[in-house]
Write a protein that holds these residues in place. Structure first.
Motif: not given
Length: 580
Positions: A7-14, A29-30, A413-417, A546-548
């Motif tokens: 559950t830690l690998f997280a992003i929102i698609v908006l 993702l990944m 990665m910071n710009n995307r997660n 860590v990056l995500q």
């Protein structure tokens, strides 16, 4: 544990127009499903970020009391909004966001108060500033000015500053902090004046008739006034050691506050002990490589031999690309990290100017590597020191630090997660990049004795940074003693050592920046032992997550990954260095 970690690998698609309070979509993702853990904290933090940016449109004069008061109001307004959120109802990650966001707001208020105190200490030298700041405020709304009155006021200020300059020359009690503050106020007064002049001149006929000459005279006088402050930097009381470097030691109290803010539960003295332990370990390792090269215990002679492997002028970029490709291949072959194809595709390379090399003797990184190598305008001795210090074996450790898996990939990665997070800290940024140096060394990436010496040079360098920077800020060492320490203990080229110390103390780096490399690296290394070595996560899961999670104090990365109980009044407590 692994089920929870998915559950830690997280992003929102908006959509660009979709609110964070709207429906959340999940997208693979990944290594897993990426999602935003809650709406409240991202929503609040994004609004804060945009409010902060909006204020920057109007409030451009950083030294003005108006600027500090308006931003302080912003910080207090968001503290009130934060208090309305039910902390206990938040999921784990959002509790971390709450704690860190509140921490930053309170720190900004503290720093604003410190800035006000510093301004008050030199305010008597700027009796004209408030009038200029007020005029710039009127300009923002296009207020029609009384040009004749303003011209007379500017002419009077011109005379006033000339008289103040004579008194300033005699002033003996200035501190370095006073000088830095004074220089900034002069810079901002000039900025405010230019803002007014550029707005009205040529458009308002009376302004154009009255103002140009008194403005130009005052602008020139302000330049001279700034030079009076600059000259004080060369006072014998600040340059007694002969290094030509005048920094700004902050003292133990401010160091301790900064360490607490960054969640580092060690005193400056304890960190120096840690650095010396790490330095001793590196020097034991480098002795092994020295013996393999046939130099016995004379590791400095072995290091000098390695320095002589520098490439010919013009060949440095090709060498950097080769090292980049070798490190990427190693990371892939050992399945250490997910590398997005676009991140690898757009990585670039640029050459560093001779002027910048005065404070950055080794190459830097980010979206591109800035290659530090001599040009035809540099003195012969400086050229040789730069070539020797940037030899292929010394550079082997820093290519992946600056590109992938270091700063270039971090930014990508910071710009995307979790892009709503604004908790950038050198302990994460530099610490994670240095962690990769630890990891690759541990996995035998440097095969030859020359490569080992190259990587160990940098590891010693990072330990030495803690020792010399903290001793300087504690008031124990002068800049020259710091330079001598780097030359003696790490075998720096003297010109490179001088540039390194100048970069540390005479630039805009924070007092903790240089120590953040090794300390942050040790934090990530301790966390890797805790989570990967005991089988809770694979090395790839750890490195990807860590990056995500985006940048934040390393202790908070650990708090999320280990699902710790987080309290509203969180205090640092993670003693990550077991050897102390």
């Amino acid at each position: 544990m692994k089920a929870k970690l998915n559950t830690l690998f997280a992003i929102i698609v908006l959509s660009p127009f979709m609110s964070l309070n709207a429906q959340i979509y999940e997208e693979p993702l990944m290594n897993g499903i990426l999602f935003v853990p809650c709406a409240e904290m991202p929503d609040l933090m994004i609004n804060y970020r945009e409010d902060y940016k909006s204020l920057a449109i109007a409030y451009i004069i950083h030294s003005s009391p108006e600027y500090r008061e308006r931003y302080k109001k912003l910080y207090n307004d968001y503290l009130k909004k934060l208090d309305k959120i039910d902390f206990e109802a938040l999921p784990q990650e959002c509790k971390v966001d709450y704690v860190l966001f509140k921490r930053d707001l309170n720190e900004n208020i503290r720093l604003s108060d410190v800035a006000s105190q510093e301004y008050n200490k030199v305010e008597k030298w700027f009796p004209f500033a408030s009038k200029i700041f007020e005029t710039e405020k009127l300009r923002r709304r296009g207020t029609k000015l009384d040009a004749q009155k303003l011209a007379l006021e500017l002419a009077a200020m011109n005379k006033q500053i000339k008289n103040l300059s004579l008194d300033l020359e005699k002033e003996k009690d200035f501190t370095l902090s006073n000088i830095h503050t004074g220089k900034q106020i002069v810079k901002d007064v000039k900025k405010a004046l230019k803002s007014v002049y550029d707005f009205y001149n040529g458009y308002d006929p009376l302004f154009s008739w009255w103002i140009p000459i008194p403005y130009e005279n005052l602008d020139e006088t302000l330049d001279n006034y700034a030079s009076k402050f600059e000259e004080k930097m060369s006072s014998p009381q600040f340059l007694q050691d002969g290094s030509g470097i005048a920094g700004k030691p902050v003292g133990k109290e401010e160091l301790t506050k900064s360490l607490n803010y960054n969640y580092i539960p060690y005193s400056p003295e304890e960190l120096i002990k840690i650095a010396n332990i790490e330095l001793d370990w590196s020097q034991k390792e480098i002795l092994k490589a020295s013996k393999d090269l046939g130099f016995g215990d004379d590791w400095k002679a072995a290091s000098e031999k390695v320095k002589e492997t520098y490439v010919s002028p013009g060949d440095q970029p090709e060498m950097i690309i080769r090292l980049f490709e070798e490190s990427i291949k190693f990371i892939r072959d050992h399945d250490l990290l997910t590398i997005p194809p676009l991140a690898e595709e757009v990585w670039g390379i640029q050459m560093m100017s001779p002027e910048r090399q005065l404070i950055a003797p080794f190459f830097l990184g980010g979206t591109s590597i800035l290659v530090s190598y001599p040009t035809n305008t540099m003195e012969i001795e400086d050229r040789m020191m730069s070539m020797r210090g940037n030899n292929p074996h010394f550079s082997r450790a820093t290519v992946h630090h600056e590109s992938i898996a270091g700063h270039h990939l971090q930014g990508y990665m910071n710009n995307r997660n979790r892009a709503y997070r604004n908790f950038h800290t050198p302990f994460w940024l530099e610490g994670n990049a240095l962690y990769w140096e630890f990891l690759l060394y541990d996995m035998k990436f440097p095969e030859s004795p020359e490569d080992k010496i190259g990587m160990l040079f940098w590891r010693m360098h990072r330990s030495a940074r803690i020792v010399f920077s903290l001793n300087y800020h504690l008031g124990n060492w002068t800049p020259q003693e710091c330079i001598d320490f780097l030359v003696d203990r790490v075998n720096f080229e003297r010109a490179n050592a001088t540039a390194e110390v100048r970069r540390s103390f005479a630039s805009t780096y924070s007092p903790l920046y240089q120590l953040a490399y090794m300390v942050g690296g040790l934090q990530f290394w301790a966390m890797k032992k805790e989570l990967v070595d005991n089988g809770s996560m694979s090395i790839k899961e750890f490195n990807d997550s860590v990056l995500q999670l985006n940048a934040m104090p390393v202790e908070m990365v650990r708090a999320i990954l280990t699902n710790q109980d987080i309290k509203k009044d969180f205090k640092t407590k993670w003693k990550f260095y077991e050897k102390l």
